[in-house]
Write an enzyme that holds these catalytic residues in place. Structure first.
Site, short mmCIF file in Angstrom:
data_model
loop_
_atom_site.label_atom_id
_atom_site.label_comp_id
_atom_site.label_asym_id
_atom_site.label_seq_id
_atom_site.Cartn_x
_atom_site.Cartn_y
_atom_site.Cartn_z
N SER A 23 14.89 -42.51 -13.00
CA SER A 23 13.62 -41.82 -12.78
C SER A 23 13.45 -41.70 -11.27
O SER A 23 13.46 -42.71 -10.56
CB SER A 23 12.47 -42.63 -13.38
OG SER A 23 11.26 -41.98 -13.09
N TYR A 53 12.84 -34.53 -17.79
CA TYR A 53 11.37 -34.50 -17.86
C TYR A 53 10.74 -34.67 -16.48
O TYR A 53 11.40 -35.13 -15.53
CB TYR A 53 10.83 -35.58 -18.81
CG TYR A 53 11.04 -37.00 -18.32
CD1 TYR A 53 10.12 -37.61 -17.47
CD2 TYR A 53 12.16 -37.72 -18.71
CE1 TYR A 53 10.33 -38.91 -17.01
CE2 TYR A 53 12.37 -39.02 -18.27
CZ TYR A 53 11.45 -39.60 -17.41
OH TYR A 53 11.64 -40.87 -16.96
N ARG A 73 -3.18 3.09 8.74
CA ARG A 73 -3.53 1.81 8.12
C ARG A 73 -2.33 0.90 7.99
O ARG A 73 -1.24 1.37 7.68
CB ARG A 73 -4.05 2.04 6.69
CG ARG A 73 -5.33 2.79 6.60
CD ARG A 73 -5.61 3.07 5.11
NE ARG A 73 -6.59 4.12 4.97
CZ ARG A 73 -7.88 3.92 4.80
NH1 ARG A 73 -8.34 2.70 4.75
NH2 ARG A 73 -8.70 4.94 4.67
N HIS A 80 -16.01 -8.08 1.66
CA HIS A 80 -14.95 -8.88 2.26
C HIS A 80 -15.00 -10.33 1.75
O HIS A 80 -13.99 -10.90 1.33
CB HIS A 80 -15.09 -8.85 3.79
CG HIS A 80 -14.09 -9.72 4.50
ND1 HIS A 80 -14.36 -11.03 4.84
CD2 HIS A 80 -12.83 -9.48 4.90
CE1 HIS A 80 -13.30 -11.55 5.43
NE2 HIS A 80 -12.36 -10.63 5.49
N MET A 135 -5.32 -7.08 9.09
CA MET A 135 -4.69 -6.29 10.16
C MET A 135 -5.53 -5.04 10.42
O MET A 135 -6.61 -4.90 9.88
CB MET A 135 -3.26 -5.96 9.76
CG MET A 135 -2.38 -7.20 9.77
SD MET A 135 -0.69 -6.85 9.37
CE MET A 135 -0.83 -6.35 7.67
N GLY A 138 -7.92 -6.93 4.96
CA GLY A 138 -8.73 -6.97 6.18
C GLY A 138 -8.13 -7.75 7.33
O GLY A 138 -8.78 -7.96 8.34
N CYS A 142 9.05 -39.23 -11.46
CA CYS A 142 7.71 -39.77 -11.65
C CYS A 142 6.92 -39.85 -10.35
O CYS A 142 5.81 -40.36 -10.32
CB CYS A 142 7.76 -41.13 -12.33
SG CYS A 142 8.59 -42.37 -11.33
N ARG A 169 -3.39 -0.92 -6.15
CA ARG A 169 -2.51 -2.09 -6.19
C ARG A 169 -2.83 -2.87 -7.46
O ARG A 169 -3.87 -2.66 -8.09
CB ARG A 169 -2.70 -2.97 -4.96
CG ARG A 169 -4.08 -3.44 -4.83
CD ARG A 169 -4.36 -4.20 -3.60
NE ARG A 169 -5.79 -4.44 -3.63
CZ ARG A 169 -6.48 -5.02 -2.71
NH1 ARG A 169 -5.90 -5.44 -1.63
NH2 ARG A 169 -7.77 -5.20 -2.85
N LYS A 206 0.84 -1.21 0.00
CA LYS A 206 0.00 0.00 0.00
C LYS A 206 0.87 1.25 0.00
O LYS A 206 0.63 2.19 -0.77
CB LYS A 206 -0.90 -0.03 1.25
CG LYS A 206 -1.97 1.03 1.23
CD LYS A 206 -2.83 0.96 2.47
CE LYS A 206 -3.72 -0.28 2.46
NZ LYS A 206 -4.41 -0.49 3.72
#
Ligand code: PEP
Ligand code: MG
Length: 894
Positions: free
Chosen positions: A777, A865, A94, A454, A105, A103, A845, A338, A25
């Protein structure tokens, strides 16, 4: 000497790069100030100051001096002093952490008001009611947050006044009534704390800042951080900003606006506006807002200005932005911005659109979506029939389909979810205290509030289904029931279906069907903006990724599906699944065989069945590798349960001799720790003919496919090897059988033979093992069990919840690879294996092959992979692409 730490920054002195220090913020306010947007002036106390306070219980000494200086600057800019009796400057205080925690804090508004200045505020604003209402709000917020008074006591006092005046809304209390309430609140604070509400504005400010620091460690903030994997030691910044008022009459108001629709990603400004109200009223969903478009009629000038600022912000941030704004007597102020939270659908569409608009590159677009979002889009949706009439309609706040039993409070949602039930949390509106219940529930349903309430904001952030503002529902949490407009009652424990995409709620469990995205991915076709965006992101991921993606698949049907979803082969075909069902009796015969001939007979009955399975799978994956693992689980898994057998024999007057022999075998094979017992390669060595039968089945399937003109690419994989000697034995047997079938059929059978690395000893001696293996593997399921020394099946149900709660594991090591421990073994084994055998192919895997975080790790570790279940393949492709981008970024910034 290094420069002394600065703990306080004026908005004009920061920028968006400073989010770590100023919080999201604070950094946004600083950036907007630099861009020349109308931001009420103020300053930010840094997260560093918070960390010092939390560690020592005291603010750093320099902070007080710097804050006093910043306040003096603010007062100069505003031409008024904090709490100045004749015309007080008021400020908001704030919280604002590095990552948005909506919401979670504290916020305290109207700091600076007191017995003297309330009259000054009344005079300066010309509105007595407004002044008393502001003072009342301050006492309430300060009393609860800073002085620790139970918030319900204030609410009860307000309710009593409303009842005495026979009014229902706070709005209807007049100035005299509010002045009485102020006196009551002050007395309440004194009674509850033994202390007077502080009249000194500077003391108010100092204590408010401290309370915000402390709210970092509040219960709901901690729960949220845990859920969102936000680090505990970041701390929060605190923003102190001149108050502007949206509740000064019809020419004032407050709202939230987005540069695009955060639910669907559609282009065009979107938001809510609440005339004659303060900012908290919108987010709390206390009153229902009107769509932002209405503002064009109410105040066209401010509306146009707002659109201009939104355009500036989106162009600047090159992303969806949201703002909170206030209009004070016709003057527009931006209070916060934001990069906005969004649904999975919106994330894909916005990234795609911004790329098309040439605001961002294809790489940036790919970086802005992730595998978890893609998985969410593949979840099924409800299959509605025209006759399915919803119980109610609300705002489609967060999409998806969820079925669960209705619960009316957070604690019940948590309790019932812990007992394994799916729940739907129903509230009039949610507050931050409902967070644990929202996490536990499948969906959230509220009867009040819009898309920015909210409930909506938090649910969207979590990817949880949410319908809010279903106004026709009467929610009665005390009687634990909700009632529809038609009088239908739904009680706690009744099942409902919540459609967060359509914004509807239905009684009972509706049937589910594949999502459009899931269908499009499987068929490779489909239309619409979302599907285009998803396919576009996947195309780009495929173009940039280095990791191949294979599937864990054991049947031709799974193989077909996996291939359609983009798998480039099978990384793990578990053969044990082919020994179940009707074939179990053949396995029993093999186990019970008294001599070689009987065993041979049973094995040769299994052979053609296995050969057919492999043929089907090789056909589905024609031209692509298919890694077939020889039998792995302990044999007793194919036999009946010991107790059941014993009971059957004991309760029969003529027990079946077959049962007796079975029981004998079961008892002989009983192991205390079967997962560490006779399984994997050990089984192949101990049971004569087993490896030969399986290898022959593979080889004959390959020959058959070759004869049919196919391109079979089978590979043979030996499980649970601990030493190279085991692998050498299994390999020799495999090669013998391959040579035999080659000689019989005249075909060349050069099948790669490799091993799983799923024991720490195998990883530690990988250099030697690689001398006998064509590929590795990593079986990270077993490797995790054996590295940690815990059994997945037992531990997950017993102490894992405790470990997660205590933060010993941030996440289960079976879900996301333990990179430090198990990952280290993987890295060592890859390095040692390649040193001996440069052509060694490496893959994974275990379950981790489909987990986004783990995929990034495997990319860094240099594997070739990952292999995962078919449903996870699209997300794995996407993450493999993203891993390339992140790795490039990291090496650039080094
Ligand atoms: C593993 O251990 O990671 C693995 C893939 O094998 P399984 O889960 O079948 O033991
Ligand atoms: Mg295993």
């Amino acid at each position: 000497m290094s420069a002394p730490t600065q703990y306080v920054y004026a908005f004009a002195d920061g920028d968006r790069e400073m989010a770590g220090l100023l919080g999201g913020k604070g950094a946004g306010l600083a950036e907007m100030t630099r861009l020349g947007l109308p931001v009420p002036p103020g300053f930010t106390v840094t997260t560093e100051a918070c960390k010092v306070y939390l560690a020592t219980g005291e603010e750093p000494p320099e902070m007080g001096v710097e804050a006093a200086h910043a306040l003096a600057e603010l007062e100069r800019a505003m031409g008024r002093t904090l709490g100045q009796p004749g015309d007080p400057l008021l400020v908001s205080v704030r919280s604002g952490a590095r990552f948005s925690m909506p919401g979670m804090m504290e916020t305290i508004l109207d700091i600076g008001l007191g017995d003297d200045s309330v009259a000054g505020l009344a005079k300066a604003s010309g509105q007595e009611r407004f002044a008393w209402d502001s003072y009342r709000r301050l006492l309430q917020m300060f009393g609860r947050t800073v002085m620790g008074v139970d918030g319900d006591l204030f609410e009860e006092a307000i309710a009593a006044h409303k009842a005495a005046r026979s009014v229902s809304a706070d709005h209807d209390l007049d100035a005299d009534e509010l002045a009485l309430l102020v006196e009551e609140f002050k007395a309440l604070i004194r009674r509850e704390t033994g202390e007077d509400f502080p009249q000194d504005p500077v003391e108010q400010l100092q204590r408010a800042i401290r309370a915000v620091f402390e709210s970092w460690n509040g219960e709901r903030a901690r729960v949220y951080r845990h859920r969102e994997h936000i680090s505990e030691d970041l701390g929060t910044a605190v923003n102190i900003q001149a108050m502007v008022f949206g509740n000064l009459g019809d020419d004032s108001g407050t709202g939230v606006a987005f540069t695009r629709d955060p639910a669907t990603g559609a282009r065009g400004v979107y938001g809510d506006y609440l005339p004659d109200a303060q900012g908290e009223d919108v987010v709390a969903g206390v009153r229902d807002a009107v769509p932002l478009a209405e503002l064009e009629k109410l105040d066209p000038r401010s509306y146009r200005q707002l659109l201009g600022h939104l355009g500036t912000l989106e162009e600047h941030y090159r992303d969806l932005c949201d703002v909170e704004f206030t209009i004070e007597r016709g003057r527009l102020w931006i209070l916060q911005t934001r990069v906005g939270k969004r649904t999975a659908e919106a994330a894909f569409r916005i990234a795609h659109d911004l790329c098309e608009e040439q605001a961002i590159t294809a790489d940036e677009a790919l970086a802005r979506v992730d595998g978890a979002e893609l998985t969410r889009l593949m979840f099924p949706r409800f299959d509605l029939r025209p006759t399915d009439v919803p119980l109610a309609h609300g705002v489609p706040a967060s999409p998806g389909a969820a079925v669960g039993v209705v619960v009316f409070d957070s604690a019940t949602a948590v309790r019932r979810a812990a007992a394994g039930e799916q729940t739907v949390l129903v509230r009039r509106e949610t507050t931050p205290d409902d967070l644990p219940g929202m996490i536990a529930a499948q969906a959230v349903l509220t009867s009040r509030g819009g898309k920015t309430s909210h409930a909506a904001v938090v649910a969207r952030g979590m990817g949880k289904v949410c319908v809010c503002g279903a106004e026709s529902l009467t929610v009665d949490p005390v009687a634990r029931r909700l009632t529809t407009a038609d009088g239908v009652q739904v009680h706690e424990g009744d099942t409902v279906s919540v459609d967060g995409t359509a914004g509807t709620v239905h009684l009972g469990a509706l049937p589910l069907t594949a999502s459009d995205v899931g269908r499009a991915l499987e068929s490779g076709t489909g239309t619409g903006a979302l599907i285009e965006a998803v396919l576009g992101a996947l195309d780009h991921a495929d173009a940039v990724r280095r990791l191949d993606v294979r599937a864990n698949a054991d049947t031709p049907a799974d193989a077909v599906r996996a291939r359609a979803l983009g798998a480039r082969g099978i990384g793990l075909c578990r053969t044990e699944h082919m020994f179940l069902g009707e074939r179990r009796s053949l396995v029993e015969a093999m186990i019970l065989a008294r001599d070689d001939a009987a065993r041979e007979k049973a094995l040769s009955a299994l052979l053609p069945l296995q050969r057919d399975d492999f043929t089907g799978i090789l056909e589905a994956m024609d031209g692509l590798p298919v890694t077939i693992r020889l039998l792995d689980p302990p044999l007793h898994e194919f036999l009946p349960d010991r107790t059941e057998l014993a009971v059957r024999i004991a309760s029969s007057s003529h027990p079946d001799p077959h049962d007796r022999r079975l029981l004998g075998a079961v008892e002989r094979m009983h192991e205390e720790n079967p997962m560490l017992g006779l399984r994997g390669v050990r089984l192949g060595i101990a049971v004569p003919g087993l490896v030969a039968m399986q290898v022959r089945a593979v080889a004959e399937a390959v020959v058959r496919r070759l004869a049919d003109g196919g391109d079979p690419r089978a590979e043979i994989m030996i499980p649970l090897v601990g030493t190279v000697e085991e692998l050498r034995l299994a390999r020799a047997e495999t090669e013998r059988v391959l040579a035999e079938v080659a000689a019989e059929t005249g075909r060349t059978l050069d099948l790669p033979i490799g091993t799983m690395i799923e024991l720490p000893r195998a990883a530690l001696t990988a250099g030697r093992i690689a001398g006998a293996a064509d590929f590795f593997s990593f079986g990270t399921n077993d490797l995790t069990q054996t590295t940690w020394g815990l059994s997945r099946d037992d531990a997950e149900a017993s102490f894992f919840p405790l470990y997660l709660e205590k933060g010993i594991f941030p996440v289960s090591p079976f879900e996301s690879l333990d990179q430090e421990g198990v990952g280290r073994l993987v890295e060592m084994a890859v390095e040692a294996g390649r040193a001996v055998n440069p052509g060694l192919e490496t893959g994974v895997c275990g379950e981790h092959g489909g987990d986004p975080e783990s995929i990034h790790f495997f990319h860094r570790a240099g594997l070739d992979y990952v292999s995962c279940s078919p449903f996870r393949i699209p997300a794995a492709r996407l993450e493999a692409g993203r891993a390339t981008l992140t790795a490039v970024q990291n090496s650039d910034s080094r």
